[in-house]
Design a protein around this motif. Structure first.
Motif, PDB file in Angstrom:
ATOM      1  N   PHE A 217      66.283  71.973  52.224  1.00  0.00           N
ATOM      2  CA  PHE A 217      65.770  71.020  51.244  1.00  0.00           C
ATOM      3  C   PHE A 217      64.591  70.230  51.773  1.00  0.00           C
ATOM      4  O   PHE A 217      63.629  69.966  51.051  1.00  0.00           O
ATOM      5  N   ILE A 220      61.574  72.270  51.356  1.00  0.00           N
ATOM      6  CA  ILE A 220      61.087  72.311  49.974  1.00  0.00           C
ATOM      7  C   ILE A 220      60.275  71.059  49.682  1.00  0.00           C
ATOM      8  O   ILE A 220      59.165  71.125  49.146  1.00  0.00           O
ATOM      9  N   ILE A 221      60.827  69.918  50.061  1.00  0.00           N
ATOM     10  CA  ILE A 221      60.110  68.664  49.801  1.00  0.00           C
ATOM     11  C   ILE A 221      58.762  68.671  50.522  1.00  0.00           C
ATOM     12  O   ILE A 221      57.734  68.268  49.986  1.00  0.00           O
ATOM     13  N   LEU A 224      56.248  70.795  48.800  1.00  0.00           N
ATOM     14  CA  LEU A 224      55.727  70.190  47.579  1.00  0.00           C
ATOM     15  C   LEU A 224      54.604  69.218  47.891  1.00  0.00           C
ATOM     16  O   LEU A 224      53.696  69.019  47.099  1.00  0.00           O
ATOM     17  N   GLU A 225      54.693  68.614  49.070  1.00  0.00           N
ATOM     18  CA  GLU A 225      53.658  67.659  49.443  1.00  0.00           C
ATOM     19  C   GLU A 225      52.375  68.338  49.879  1.00  0.00           C
ATOM     20  O   GLU A 225      51.286  67.932  49.511  1.00  0.00           O
ATOM     21  N   ARG A 230      50.243  75.309  51.706  1.00  0.00           N
ATOM     22  CA  ARG A 230      51.253  76.240  51.217  1.00  0.00           C
ATOM     23  C   ARG A 230      50.619  77.394  50.445  1.00  0.00           C
ATOM     24  O   ARG A 230      50.895  78.552  50.709  1.00  0.00           O
ATOM     25  N   ARG A 390      56.020  76.576  41.807  1.00  0.00           N
ATOM     26  CA  ARG A 390      56.659  75.611  40.909  1.00  0.00           C
ATOM     27  C   ARG A 390      57.874  76.221  40.212  1.00  0.00           C
ATOM     28  O   ARG A 390      58.736  75.511  39.717  1.00  0.00           O
ATOM     29  N   LEU A 391      57.938  77.558  40.153  1.00  0.00           N
ATOM     30  CA  LEU A 391      59.128  78.211  39.583  1.00  0.00           C
ATOM     31  C   LEU A 391      60.070  78.660  40.688  1.00  0.00           C
ATOM     32  O   LEU A 391      61.280  78.653  40.529  1.00  0.00           O
ATOM     33  N   PHE A 393      60.729  77.311  43.653  1.00  0.00           N
ATOM     34  CA  PHE A 393      61.598  76.368  44.359  1.00  0.00           C
ATOM     35  C   PHE A 393      62.767  75.867  43.505  1.00  0.00           C
ATOM     36  O   PHE A 393      63.844  75.634  44.041  1.00  0.00           O
ATOM     37  N   PRO A 394      62.622  75.690  42.161  1.00  0.00           N
ATOM     38  CA  PRO A 394      63.845  75.370  41.418  1.00  0.00           C
ATOM     39  C   PRO A 394      64.879  76.481  41.525  1.00  0.00           C
ATOM     40  O   PRO A 394      66.084  76.206  41.573  1.00  0.00           O
ATOM     41  N   ALA A 395      64.404  77.725  41.574  1.00  0.00           N
ATOM     42  CA  ALA A 395      65.351  78.822  41.724  1.00  0.00           C
ATOM     43  C   ALA A 395      66.057  78.734  43.069  1.00  0.00           C
ATOM     44  O   ALA A 395      67.281  78.901  43.159  1.00  0.00           O
ATOM     45  N   LEU A 397      66.508  76.057  44.700  1.00  0.00           N
ATOM     46  CA  LEU A 397      67.390  74.898  44.594  1.00  0.00           C
ATOM     47  C   LEU A 397      68.733  75.283  44.006  1.00  0.00           C
ATOM     48  O   LEU A 397      69.782  74.931  44.532  1.00  0.00           O
ATOM     49  N   ILE A 398      68.700  75.994  42.884  1.00  0.00           N
ATOM     50  CA  ILE A 398      69.976  76.296  42.238  1.00  0.00           C
ATOM     51  C   ILE A 398      70.791  77.273  43.067  1.00  0.00           C
ATOM     52  O   ILE A 398      72.013  77.155  43.187  1.00  0.00           O
ATOM     53  N   PHE A 399      70.114  78.220  43.709  1.00  0.00           N
ATOM     54  CA  PHE A 399      70.848  79.143  44.569  1.00  0.00           C
ATOM     55  C   PHE A 399      71.503  78.399  45.717  1.00  0.00           C
ATOM     56  O   PHE A 399      72.645  78.653  46.087  1.00  0.00           O
ATOM     57  N   CYS A 401      72.400  75.238  45.805  1.00  0.00           N
ATOM     58  CA  CYS A 401      73.505  74.427  45.324  1.00  0.00           C
ATOM     59  C   CYS A 401      74.731  75.280  45.077  1.00  0.00           C
ATOM     60  O   CYS A 401      75.842  74.937  45.479  1.00  0.00           O
TER      61      CYS A 401
ATOM     62  N   GLN B  76      54.936  60.356  49.499  1.00  0.00           N
ATOM     63  CA  GLN B  76      54.929  60.602  48.069  1.00  0.00           C
ATOM     64  C   GLN B  76      56.362  60.558  47.613  1.00  0.00           C
ATOM     65  O   GLN B  76      57.211  61.230  48.160  1.00  0.00           O
ATOM     66  N   PHE B  90      73.420  68.321  40.133  1.00  0.00           N
ATOM     67  CA  PHE B  90      74.285  69.496  40.255  1.00  0.00           C
ATOM     68  C   PHE B  90      75.678  69.079  40.699  1.00  0.00           C
ATOM     69  O   PHE B  90      76.687  69.511  40.136  1.00  0.00           O
ATOM     70  N   MET B 107      67.639  72.609  37.613  1.00  0.00           N
ATOM     71  CA  MET B 107      66.347  73.253  37.817  1.00  0.00           C
ATOM     72  C   MET B 107      65.220  72.474  37.166  1.00  0.00           C
ATOM     73  O   MET B 107      64.129  72.350  37.733  1.00  0.00           O
ATOM     74  N   PHE B 125      62.457  79.423  31.937  1.00  0.00           N
ATOM     75  CA  PHE B 125      62.814  79.989  33.239  1.00  0.00           C
ATOM     76  C   PHE B 125      64.206  79.537  33.674  1.00  0.00           C
ATOM     77  O   PHE B 125      65.004  80.320  34.183  1.00  0.00           O
ATOM     78  N   MET B 129      67.301  81.902  34.470  1.00  0.00           N
ATOM     79  CA  MET B 129      67.810  81.899  35.831  1.00  0.00           C
ATOM     80  C   MET B 129      69.297  81.580  35.844  1.00  0.00           C
ATOM     81  O   MET B 129      70.077  82.165  36.597  1.00  0.00           O
TER      82      MET B 129
END
Lengths: 500, 151, 324
Positions: A217, A220-221, A224-225, A230, A390-391, A393-395, A397-399, A401, B76, B90, B107, B125, B129
Motif C-alpha cells: 500500500f 501505491i501511495i 500516486l505521488e 512512474r 489509474r485503473l 491500482f484500484p484493481a 487494491l481490491i485484490f 484486500c 500530498q 472494505f 475501488m 471498471f 472487476m
C-alpha cells in the motif's frame, strides 16, 4: 549410486502416471494463481485448498499439495517483482531489485530469470534430496537453539548489508522490526506483551499484514505521488524474456544461491528464510559494482530466487526423513499426510517408498511445470502492467484486500494493513527503507525464541554461544560480515544519504 | 519549524519518529517483568530494543542538527487519505454488506486518490472487476468470502 | 417486473421463516478449529466432519482460528450466534485447562457452550530423548530425580497439550524441572530428537512415528490399555505410574442456547461418523481412542467438562502456570 537411480526410477514411475501428472499440473497452476494474489503466501494457499485434496489417494494428494506449495512460492515472487508485495518472508529480498527492474520496464527479464533460476535450483535440490537426504538430516540435528541464534545474528548482519542508504537508518529500521516482532504472547509465560488488549494481536503482528501495508500500500501511495517517474518508466516496454547476456550474468548467482539455499533449507525451524538474504548479501559483496544493487541488478533477483526455491525443496528433508516439519507450511503438509492416513516419520522412506520417491520425483516435475506455466504468463503480466495506473491500482487494491481478508477471514487483518500502509508511507517520507524493517521483523521472532531457549538450557550461561563450535563459527562469520559492511561507510564518513 | 531548528529536516523528522515509537513501546511494556540477563523475562528484549531505537533516534536527530540535508517533502494528502480510506471501507463493508457492495466502493474511493480520476470509467471498471473477483474467488476457488451480507 | 419482484420478495421471506421449521441444516455449517491447520485437533476435525457433512447433507466448513492456546477461537464461538451454524472442535486445553491457565479468560467452558459430543481422544505418551540411559519408566523417573537440576523438559508453548500434561506428570513424580518452551510441537520434537532437551509428554499422533523409527524413546502411554498403534509400549499402569491417566480429548461444542434439536442432530451425525468404518480406520491409525456409546452423549460431555476443569485447576495453579 545404484540404489539412488533405482529409487528415482521408482519415483518417476509413480510421479509420471497420468493421474499424478495431472494433479501436479493442477497443483502448480492453482498454487501460482493464488500465490500471485498479493499477500497470500503458501501457508494460506495450502490451507485454503486442502479440502480439495480429500478425495484423492495419498500419493496423489501430496503431489498436488507440493505443487500448490511451489506454485504459491513462485506466485509470491511474481507479486514481489510486479507490485512490490512479498508473498512470504522469503520473497522480501526479491522486491529489492526485482521491483526496480519492473519499474525500468524489465519485468519480463526479472520474472524470466526468477523462473529459470528457480528451475535450476529445484533440479539441484531434488538431486540433493535424493542423494544426501539422510546424511543432511544428521547435520540438521546438530543445530540447537544456540546455533540458530548465531545463525540469526548472521542474518541480521546480512540485513544491514542489504540496506541501500544510510547505515544508521537501516540499523534503526532493523531494530524497529525486531521490536515489532516482540508484540504478542510471551514465549515462556504466555503473558500478552504490548497487545493493548487487542485480541487479534495476541499472536503477534501477522507477516502478511505487515508486508502488505509497508510494501504494497505504501508503494501505491508513493506511485500516486510521483506520477512522472512512474509513467515514463512504465512505458519502456523492454524485452519479454531474458537476453543471453542476462542469463550469463545470472548464472553464477544462481549457482551460489542454490548452494546457500539448499543448505539453509535443511535446518528445521525455518532456516530457509535466511537463504535469500545470505545470497543477496554475497552477491552484493562480490559484485564489481555494488552500487547497482537496489536499483535493478539482475544478480539481486537471480541469486535470492534460486536460494528461495532450493530452500523450499530441501525443507522437505526433515519432514520426509524425520517426520518433523521445519516450518508452518510443512506442518500443514504433515496434517495433510495424516488426514490421508500417512503419518510422516523415519519409516516413511522404507515403508512407503513409492510415496517418498514419488514425491521427490514430482518435485522436479513440478519445477518443470512451473517453468512451463510461468514463462508464457510473463507476457500476460507484463501486458497487465501497461494498463493505465489509474485503473490498475484500484484493481490491485481490491485484490490485496480480498487476499488479506481471506487468509484468516478477519476484518482486523484488513484494518491492520491500512495502519501499516500509513506507517510505510510515513517511513518513506522520512527517508527510511522498509525492507530492513521487515527483515528484522522476520528474524526477530526466531531470534528471541532461540536466544531464550539457549539460555534456559544453558542455565543462563552466555558462554554457550561460544562454547559450541558451530555457534562460534557462525558468530565469527557474522562479525566478519559486519566489518565488511561497515568498512566503506566508516571510510566515507557518516554524512551521506543516498536518495532512492 | 523543523526547517529552522535543524539543518536536515528530513532526518530530524525521522529521528523524532523513532523516538516516539520507542517511547510508545516503553510505555506499553512498563508492566512487563524484566528478569535478569541470564533468565530473561518477557520485558527484557522489548525494552532493550526500544531503548536502542530511542538511542538511534536521538543520534539521528543530533546528526540532523549539524549536517545539511533534504527538507521535508510536502505531503500530498489526497493519495494516502483515499487509499487508506478505501481499505477501511472494505474492512467495514465486507462482512456487513458483502463483496458485491464493498468491491466497487473500495475501488471507486481508492481510484479517487489519483488525480487522473474519471468517474464513468471507474464505475464501469469497478463493477466489472468485482464481477471478475466474485467469479474467481467465490465460484472457482470456493473461498468463504461474503458476497452478499447473509450469504 | 414489479410483480415478479414482489413475488420473489414474498417467497424469500416465507422461506426464511420456514427454515426454522424446516430440517436443519439448510446451509453450510462453520466449524471453528482453534488451532493451526495440520495439527492433531485439526486433523481429527477434518476426518470426522468429512463424514458428518455427508449424513447432514450440508458441508461443514473448517475455519482455523488459531491463537492463545486455542482460546481465541473458542471465545469466538462462545459469542457466536446459537443458530447452529457455528460450532467448534474444542479439546482438553480449551475446555479443560484454560480456566486455570488464563485468569482473564472470556468464556466459561461449562456455562458458555452446549456440549455436542466427544469426538476422539489422543492418548498422551511420555517420550524421552534416545540419549538418556533409561529404558523403562521407573528407571527414567529415577534418572530424572537424580539429575533434577540438569534435565530439561520441552513443551509446545503455554496452553498446549504438552505443557499442561507435562506439568501434571511433574507434579505426580514430584519434580520441578526446567521447562523449555517452544513455538509448536515441531521445534520441540526436533530438539528432543537431537538431544538438546530430555523429555516431553505429548499426543500419540505427534510422536508415534518417531518412536517407531527410534528417533525418540517412548516410555509409557497414559491410557488404561495399550494402543494398537504402539503395541510394545507399556501403559503407565504397567510401568509403575498408574495415576497418570490423561488423553487430549477432542469434542464438538456449540454456543450456549443452541436448541436441543440441533444439538441432537449434530450428535447423531457425529456418532454415525465415528461408527463408519473408513472414518474409524483413519482415526485409529492416528492412535486415537474413540468414545464408547455412553461417553458419546452430550450430557456425558457436559459432566466431563466440569470434571476436567476441576482436575486441571489445582495442578496448574500449584505449578504457577498462569498466563496473564
Amino acid at each position: 549410486m545404484d540404489t539412488i537411480i533405482g529409487n528415482l526410477a521408482l519415483g518417476f514411475n509413480t510421479a509420471m502416471s497420468l493421474q499424478n501428472l495431472g494433479l501436479c499440473f493442477i497443483g502448480c497452476l492453482v498454487g501460482t494463481l493464488i500465490g500471485v494474489l498479493p499477500g497470500v503466501g503458501p501457508i494460506a494457499t495450502i490451507a485454503m485448498l486442502l479440502p480439495i485434496t480429500f478425495g484423492i489417494d495419498p500419493t496423489g494428494a501430496l503431489i498436488m499439495l507440493a505443487g500448490i506449495y511451489y506454485g504459491a512460492q513462485y506466485g509470491g515472487s511474481t507479486t514481489a517483482i510486479l507490485v512490490n508485495i512479498p508473498g512470504e518472508a522469503t520473497s522480501v529480498v526479491t522486491t529489492l531489485d526485482g521491483h526496480q527492474m519492473a519499474k525500468q520496464g524489465r519485468a519480463g527479464v526479472a520474472l524470466g530469470v526468477a523462473a529459470i533460476g528457480s528451475f535450476f535450483a529445484g533440479t539441484v535440490a531434488t538431486i540433493v534430496i535424493a542423494a544426501l537426504g539422510l546424511p543432511l538430516t544428521k547435520l540438521a540435528l546438530l543445530f540447537g537453539p544456540a546455533e540458530y541464534f548465531s545463525l540469526m545474528v548472521m542474518g541480521l548482519v546480512c540485513a544491514i548489508v542489504l540496506a541501500r542508504g544510510s547505515i544508521v537508518k537501516a540499523i534503526a529500521m532493523i531494530v524497529f522490526g525486531l521490536l515489532l516482532s516482540t508484540v504478542g504472547t510471551d514465549l515462556e509465560t504466555g503473558e500478552d506483551r504490548m497487545t493493548m488488549g487487542i485480541a487479534e494481536l495476541s499472536d503477534g503482528v501477522d507477516f502478511a499484514v505487515l508486508a502488505m501495508g509497508i510494501f504494497g500500500f505504501a508503494e501505491i501511495i508513493r506511485n500516486l505521488e510521483n506520477v512522472e517517474t512512474r509513467d515514463v518508466v512504465r512505458n519502456k516496454i523492454g524485452r519479454l524474456l531474458p537476453a543471453w547476456q542476462d542469463i550469463k550474468d545470472s548464472a553464477m548467482p544462481v549457482l551460489r544461491g542454490t548452494g546457500i539455499g539448499a543448505i539453509l533449507g535443511i535446518l528445521p525451524g525455518n532456516g530457509a528464510v535466511l537463504g535469500p538474504f545470505a545470497s543477496y548479501t554475497i552477491e552484493k559483496k562480490i559484485a564489481k559494482d555494488p552500487s547497482r544493487f537496489g536499483k535493478g541488478a539482475i544478480e539481486g533477483v537471480a541469486g535470492p530466487e534460486a536460494a528461495n526455491n532450493a530452500g523450499a525443496q530441501t525443507a522437505f528433508i526433515p519432514l520426509l526423513t524425520l517426520g518433523i516439519p521445519p516450518n508452518a507450511v510443512m506442518a500443514l503438509m504433515v496434517g495433510a499426510m495424516t488426514i490421508h492416513g500417512i503419518i510422516p516419520g523415519p519409516q516413511v522412506m522404507t515403508k512407503n517408498p513409492e510415496l517418498f520417491w514419488g514425491m521427490v520425483a514430482s518435485m522436479w516435475i513440478g519445477n518443470l511445470m512451473l517453468l512451463i506455466i510461468n514463462l508464457p504468463l510473463v507476457g500476460i503480466w507484463v501486458r497487465l502492467l501497461k494498463v493505465p495506473y489509474r485503473l490498475l491500482f484500484p484493481a490491485i487494491l481490491i485484490f490485496c484486500c480480498i487476499g488479506i481478508y481471506s487468509i484468516n477471514n478477519s476484518v482486523s487483518d484488513v484494518l491492520g494493513t491500512a495502519f501499516f500502509g500509513l506507517i510505510g508511507f510515513t517511513l518513506i517520507k522520512f527517508g527510511f527503507e522498509p525492507a530492513p524493517m521487515l527483515l528484522g521483523f522476520v528474524l526477530g521472532k526466531l531470534m528471541e525464541e532461540k536466544l531464550r531457549q539457549a539460555l534456559i538450557i544453558s542455565r543462563g550461561s552466555f558462554e554457550t554461544f561460544i562454547d559450541r563450535p558451530i555457534s562460534l563459527g557462525l558468530l565469527v562469520v557474522a562479525v566478519i560480515l559486519l566489518v565488511l559492511a561497515l568498512l566503506p561507510s566508516i571510510q566515507k564518513g557518516r554524512d551521506e544519504v543516498f536518495t532512492e | 519549524m523543523l526547517q529552522k531548528l535543524f539543518r536536515n529536516p528530513q532526518d530530524a523528522a525521522a529521528g523524532l519518529f523513532l523516538v516516539s515509537v520507542a517511547a510508545f513501546f516503553l510505555w506499553q511494556s512498563s508492566s512487563l517483568d524484566l528478569g535478569t540477563l541470564r533468565s530473561m523475562g518477557p520485558g527484557m528484549l522489548p525494552r532493550s530494543l526500544a531503548l536502542i531505537v530511542l538511542g538511534l533516534g536521538c543520534l539521528i536527530m543530533f546528526n540532523a542538527s549539524v549536517t545539511v540535508g533534504p527538507a521535508l517533502e510536502s505531503w500530498q494528502l489526497r493519495g494516502p487519505v483515499f487509499v487508506i480510506g478505501s481499505i477501511l471501507i472494505f474492512a467495514l463493508l465486507i462482512r456487513s454488506a458483502g463483496l458485491l457492495v464493498a468491491g466497487p466502493l473500495t475501488m471507486i474511493v481508492g481510484a479517487y486518490a489519483s488525480d487522473e480520476f474519471r468517474l464513468k470509467e471507474t464505475l464501469i471498471f469497478s463493477v466489472l472487476m468485482t464481477a471478475f473477483c466474485i467469479l474467481l474467488f467465490k465460484v472457482m476457488l470456493k473461498l468463504p468470502i461474503p458476497v452478499i451480507a447473509f450469504m | 417486473m414489479f410483480k415478479s419482484l414482489l413475488t420473489g420478495l414474498v417467497a424469500t421471506v416465507l422461506s426464511v421463516g420456514c427454515s426454522f421449521a424446516q430440517s436443519y441444516p439448510t446451509k453450510p455449517i462453520v466449524m471453528i478449529v482453534p488451532f493451526a491447520a495440520g495439527g492433531p485437533t485439526d486433523v481429527v476435525a477434518r476426518i470426522v466432519t468429512e463424514h458428518m457433512s455427508r449424513s447432514l447433507g450440508q458441508q461443514i466448513v473448517i475455519e482455523n482460528v488459531a491463537g492463545a492456546g486455542g482460546t481465541t477461537g473458542s471465545t469466538r464461538v462462545a459469542t457466536a450466534s446459537n443458530d447452529g451454524y457455528t460450532i467448534m472442535m474444542g479439546h482438553m486445553g480449551t475446555h479443560g485447562a484454560a480456566p486455570a491457565l488464563y485468569p482473564n479468560l472470556k468464556y466459561d467452558p461449562s456455562k458458555d457452550f452446549e456440549p455436542v459430543g466427544l469426538a476422539a481422544g489422543t492418548p498422551i505418551i511420555i517420550v524421552s530423548s534416545a540419549k538418556i540411559p533409561a529404558s523403562d519408566l521407573k528407571s527414567f523417573i529415577a534418572y530424572l530425580k537424580a539429575n533434577a537440576t540438569k534435565v530439561n523438559q520441552a513443551h509446545a508453548g503455554v496452553g498446549s497439550v504438552s505443557h499442561s500434561t507435562g506439568i501434571l506428570f511433574n507434579s505426580m513424580i514430584d519434580l520441578k524441572p526446567t521447562q523449555v518452551p517452544y513455538k509448536g510441537t515441531g521445534p520441540a520434537l526436533n530438539d528432543l530428537v537431537s538431544g538438546q532437551v530430555d523429555y516431553m509428554t505429548d499426543q500419540i499422533v505427534n510422536v508415534v512415528e518417531q518412536i517407531k523409527g527410534g528417533a525418540v524413546r517412548g516410555l509409557a502411554i497414559a491410557t488404561p490399555e495399550r494402543s494398537p498403534a504402539l503395541p510394545d509400549l507399556p501403559t503407565t499402569k504397567e510401568a509403575g505410574l498408574p495415576d497418570y491417566q490423561v488423553s487430549a480429548w477432542n469434542a464438538i461444542f456449540a454456543p450456549k442456547g443452541t436448541s436441543k434439536d440441533i444439538v441432537d442432530k449434530l450428535n447423531s451425525a457425529l456418532t454415525t461418523a465415528l461408527a463408519d468404518d473408513n472414518t474409524k480406520k483413519r482415526l485409529l491409525e492416528l492412535g486415537a481412542v474413540l468414545p464408547s456409546a455412553k461417553e458419546g452423549t452430550p450430557a456425558w460431555l457436559g459432566d466431563f467438562v466440569k470434571i476436567e476443569v476441576a482436575r486441571w485447576s489445582p495442578v496448574l495453579k500449584a505449578a504457577g502456570a498462569t498466563a496473564n
